[in-house]
Design an enzyme around this catalytic site. Structure first.
Site, PDB file in Angstrom:
ATOM      1  N   GLY A  13       0.784  -1.400   0.200  1.00  0.00           N
ATOM      2  CA  GLY A  13      -0.147   0.049  -0.094  1.00  0.00           C
ATOM      3  C   GLY A  13       0.931   1.416  -0.044  1.00  0.00           C
ATOM      4  O   GLY A  13       1.947   1.186   0.640  1.00  0.00           O
ATOM      5  N   ASP A 141       0.809   1.570   9.175  1.00  0.00           N
ATOM      6  CA  ASP A 141       0.264   0.789  10.548  1.00  0.00           C
ATOM      7  C   ASP A 141       1.309   0.668  11.778  1.00  0.00           C
ATOM      8  O   ASP A 141       0.922   0.553  12.676  1.00  0.00           O
ATOM      9  CB  ASP A 141      -0.119  -0.615  10.161  1.00  0.00           C
ATOM     10  N   HIS A 286      -8.619   5.774   3.336  1.00  0.00           N
ATOM     11  CA  HIS A 286      -7.411   5.903   2.539  1.00  0.00           C
ATOM     12  C   HIS A 286      -6.856   7.691   2.770  1.00  0.00           C
ATOM     13  O   HIS A 286      -6.134   7.882   2.070  1.00  0.00           O
ATOM     14  CB  HIS A 286      -7.692   5.711   0.911  1.00  0.00           C
ATOM     15  N   ARG A 289      -3.997   7.452   4.249  1.00  0.00           N
ATOM     16  CA  ARG A 289      -2.637   7.131   3.394  1.00  0.00           C
ATOM     17  C   ARG A 289      -2.233   8.151   2.240  1.00  0.00           C
ATOM     18  O   ARG A 289      -1.011   7.946   1.920  1.00  0.00           O
ATOM     19  CB  ARG A 289      -2.909   5.804   2.640  1.00  0.00           C
TER      20      ARG A 289
HETATM   21  O1  F6P Z   1      -1.512  -1.804   5.817  1.00  0.00           O
HETATM   22  C1  F6P Z   1      -1.682  -0.412   5.299  1.00  0.00           C
HETATM   23  C2  F6P Z   1      -3.093  -0.567   4.988  1.00  0.00           C
HETATM   24  O2  F6P Z   1      -3.667   0.965   4.627  1.00  0.00           O
HETATM   25  C3  F6P Z   1      -4.160  -1.040   6.319  1.00  0.00           C
HETATM   26  O3  F6P Z   1      -4.230  -0.124   7.452  1.00  0.00           O
HETATM   27  C4  F6P Z   1      -5.380  -1.157   5.589  1.00  0.00           C
HETATM   28  O4  F6P Z   1      -6.178  -2.068   6.278  1.00  0.00           O
HETATM   29  C5  F6P Z   1      -5.038  -1.464   3.991  1.00  0.00           C
HETATM   30  O5  F6P Z   1      -3.673  -1.203   3.909  1.00  0.00           O
HETATM   31  C6  F6P Z   1      -5.776  -1.122   3.173  1.00  0.00           C
HETATM   32  O6  F6P Z   1      -5.531  -1.787   1.951  1.00  0.00           O
HETATM   33  P1  F6P Z   1      -6.099  -1.320   0.592  1.00  0.00           P
HETATM   34  O7  F6P Z   1      -5.163  -0.412  -0.143  1.00  0.00           O
HETATM   35  O8  F6P Z   1      -6.099  -2.732  -0.398  1.00  0.00           O
HETATM   36  O9  F6P Z   1      -7.523  -0.854   0.540  1.00  0.00           O
END
Ligand code: F6P
Length: 362
Positions: A13, A141, A286, A289
């Protein structure tokens, strides 16, 4: 004299700070006389048709402050080495061999793999297949062993805190219970740090199974003592003592993999039912992120990038950079991926939170 080449890729990710690592790797490697090739979309770029770009000072200029990754990434595909809650999965031999052929064919001396627990496990399998790998731990995480912190975590917490600051004002005005669901998979670090910094009243994490009755009683007591609203932060992997982890129903793209989510909604509904107080839930998803890295993550990312090149210079293959006691060092990747790093339920941070009156629902 033939210039030595190294490769670099970002996998798993995405995470704020990845570009700062790339900038660090390319700058330090170029200074030491290496040529750098950046592979696209994680390990997938190593497979036919091989996709890469030569990275130099110009290609990485002024990217450290940008979120995402200029190389692209994936947490799916043919290199998945861990599924579900950390179950190991073997990458097919022919895939590893193809990647090795690309590595040898391009005359690479080492490959810098920037990734989380799963992607670092992939790098170990590549190392065993004959590729000199050096790892850089990456995850919002913060659940990787053998490093005190990973870049991206601070940016994710900032997003949680900013959201809580906004949600407090609306919750208070409407006298509501607000439930905020954070990421983190099976570790509660984002919820714990974000909740502490953002003045949450209740923090629910996977490491401390909760009881709806305790949370409802806590919220009712707050109302009786004149506090109009209650802020609950719940990690996506948190679950009731007598219940399971909530997962999303859509079909996983990786067999055995599950997408966590839904606990925020369940908590809001159940607590509204038990208290009679109107409740709402927000899934930060997201947003945590995305966006640009904080200053701390830019610095940590840069230090990790430079540290990775130092590991290559010292021929510490099969190692990853790690941050301990304010210093960057190296540890065997195998040590870091043995299991995930979770919140100690009786640790100092949880105790501090309890001391200031935060309820964990246990
Ligand atoms: O591991 C990082 C993370 O952001 C987790 O916290 C979350 O569950 C997962 O990736 C989400 O991933 P995706 O991009 O597949 O939705």
């Amino acid at each position: 004299m033939h210039q030595k080449r190294i490769g670099v890729l970002t996998s798993g990710g995405d995470c704020p700070g990845l570009n700062a690592v790339l900038h660090g790797v390319v700058s330090a490697a170029t200074t030491r006389g290496f040529e750098v090739l950046g592979f696209f979309d994680g390990y997938e770029g190593l497979l036919n048709p091989v996709r890469y770009q030569r990275l130099d000072a110009v290609s990485v200029a002024h990217i450290s402050h940008l979120g995402g990754t200029i190389l692209g990434t994936t947490n799916r595909g043919r290199f998945v080495a861990k599924v579900g809650a950390g179950k190991k999965s073997l990458i097919p031999r022919e895939i590893l061999q193809q990647a090795r052929e690309t590595y040898l064919g391009l005359g690479l001396h080492a490959l810098v793999c920037i990734g989380g627990d799963g992607s670092l496990s992939t790098s170990l399998q590549l190392q065993q297949a004959g590729v000199n790998v050096v790892g850089v731990p990456k995850t919002i995480d913060n659940d990787i062993l053998a490093t005190a912190s990973t870049f991206g975590f601070d940016s994710a917490i900032s997003c949680v805190v900013d959201s809580l600051d906004r949600l407090h004002t609306t919750a208070r005005s409407h006298k509501r219970i607000m439930v905020v669901e954070t990421m983190g998979r099976h570790a509660g670090w984002i919820a714990l740090h974000g909740g502490l910094a953002g003045a949450a009243d209740v923090i629910l994490i996977p490491e401390i199974p909760f009881h709806f009755s305790r949370i409802a009683d806590f919220a009712k007591e707050r109302t009786s003592s004149g506090l109009p609203s209650t802020m609950i932060v719940v990690a996506e992997g948190a679950h009731p003592a007598k219940g399971r982890i909530s997962t999303l129903k859509n079909t996983p793209q990786v067999p055995g993999e599950v997408r966590l989510g839904g606990i925020g909604d369940s908590v809001a509904r159940e607590i509204e039912k038990r208290t009679g107080q109107e409740s709402r839930h927000v899934v930060l998803g997201h947003l945590q992120r995305g966006g640009n890295p904080t200053a701390l993550d830019r610095i940590l990312g840069t230090r990790f990038g430079v540290g990775a090149v130092e590991l290559i210079t010292k021929k510490k293959f099969g190692h990853m950079v790690s941050y301990q006691n304010y210093e960057i060092g190296g540890v065997p990747i195998a040590q870091a991926v043995a299991r995930i790093r979770t919140v100690p339920p009786k640790g100092q941070l949880v105790q501090t939170a309890r001391e200031i009156g935060i309820c964990f629902g246990d």
